[in-house]
Design an enzyme around this catalytic site. Structure first.
Site, mmCIF file in Angstrom:
data_model
loop_
_atom_site.group_PDB
_atom_site.id
_atom_site.type_symbol
_atom_site.label_atom_id
_atom_site.label_comp_id
_atom_site.label_asym_id
_atom_site.label_seq_id
_atom_site.Cartn_x
_atom_site.Cartn_y
_atom_site.Cartn_z
ATOM 1 N N LYS A 81 0.825 -1.206 0.000
ATOM 2 C CA LYS A 81 0.000 0.000 0.000
ATOM 3 C C LYS A 81 0.859 1.256 0.000
ATOM 4 O O LYS A 81 0.538 2.241 -0.661
ATOM 5 C CB LYS A 81 -0.927 0.005 1.221
ATOM 6 N N GLY A 140 -2.640 -1.580 18.930
ATOM 7 C CA GLY A 140 -1.723 -1.739 17.811
ATOM 8 C C GLY A 140 -1.439 -0.414 17.138
ATOM 9 O O GLY A 140 -2.254 0.511 17.189
#
Length: 303
Positions: A81, A140
């Site tokens: 990405k 996270g």
């Protein structure tokens, strides 16, 4: 289709010029994208192909440049990405802010990079009734957390807490927060019990199994939970939150609505068959689970 300069601009236009598309990544064999896209194309009566192609960062530029006019676009997994950004002609502002394009549309000899993961999260939030949660804790700090921060901004959370094991693990999220205009508070997992007091929603971007030990604390908080995992559902985190009576959003819903947006971009069509896609995905997950539990056989004997 490669140019020397990438510019921020409008979202990718709907409707790629070709009929071929694929998801790229390494490893990529586990991806549900082919199942979802093919189910949608079949239900829509479209003569289109969609495949999974093994591709890592070093091989991405050559593969990207090799694609012909028969290609409508690409979907990309982490870390492609980010790696694809210098390869496309135009990139949406959202993709730049999040730090990666998960969808590239080819049209009229040009390539347009966009980000659909945020749409997947916000749509899943809205369908679960989480339109203005007010506060959030993100577990996270990697690429998935960047998407979560952008989605939380869309539902009005401007000061989320990001919880990581080490500060270095939050570099991506911290950088994305600066681009998004979001003020994040970085904390350690050892502080989680305190951080969960009174929080409205917990978003876990951790891999399957990584949040298992956190499940009791999250469930006790009473917060709504979005767990990005979809392949091993329900996770222990989701089970604990569900038993506690909390709202639980599954990762499959996020992936499903992300894919709907990708199909809209690749085809230019908006009547995407969500129910058929969800059914196909669930059937495929059941098949995979069955294969994993089948005993190995050699020469007619169980191993």
């Amino acid at each position: 289709m490669r140019t020397d300069q990438t510019s921020a601009g409008r979202p990718a236009p709907g409707g790629g010029g070709g009929t071929r598309a694929a998801v790229l990544g390494s490893p990529i064999g586990h991806s549900l994208a082919p199942t979802l896209h093919r189910a949608a194309y079949a239900a829509m009566g479209l003569d289109r192909s969609y495949e999974a192609i093994e591709c890592d960062e070093p091989t991405l530029p050559a593969l990207f440049d090799s694609l012909g006019d028969d290609w409508a676009g690409l979907c990309l997994a982490v870390p492609l990405k980010r790696a694809v950004l210098p390869l496309v002609d135009e990139v949406s502002d959202l993709a730049l802010d999040v730090g990666g394009a998960d969808t590239v549309v080819f049209r009229h000899g040009r390539s347009f990079g966009d980000h659909t993961g945020v749409h997947g999260i916000t749509t899943a939030f809205h369908q679960a009734g989480l339109r203005a949660p007010g506060s959030a804790v993100v577990l996270g700090g990697g690429a998935a957390a960047c998407s979560a921060l952008a989605a939380l901004r869309e539902v009005g959370v401007r000061e989320p807490v990001v919880v990581v094991r080490e500060r270095d693990h939050a570099r991506e999220a911290e950088a994305a927060a600066g681009r998004l205009g979001v003020s994040v508070e970085l904390r350690h997992f050892g502080e989680l019990d305190r951080l969960l007091r009174g929080v409205a929603v917990v978003v876990s971007t951790l891999p399957a199994g990584a949040a298992d030990t956190l499940a009791p604390a999250v469930a006790h908080s009473g917060a709504a939970v979005l767990d990005a995992v979809y392949s091993a559902w329900p996770t222990r985190l989701a089970k604990a939150a569900g038993f506690a009576g909390s709202t639980v959003v599954d990762g499959l819903s996020v992936l499903l609505h992300q894919t709907v947006r990708q199909i809209e971009l690749l085809t230019g069509l908006t009547d995407v068959p969500v129910a058929e896609m969800r059914r196909a995905a669930r059937d495929e997950l059941v098949r995979r689970a069955a294969r994993e539990t089948e005993p190995a056989v050699s020469g007619g004997k169980l191993l």
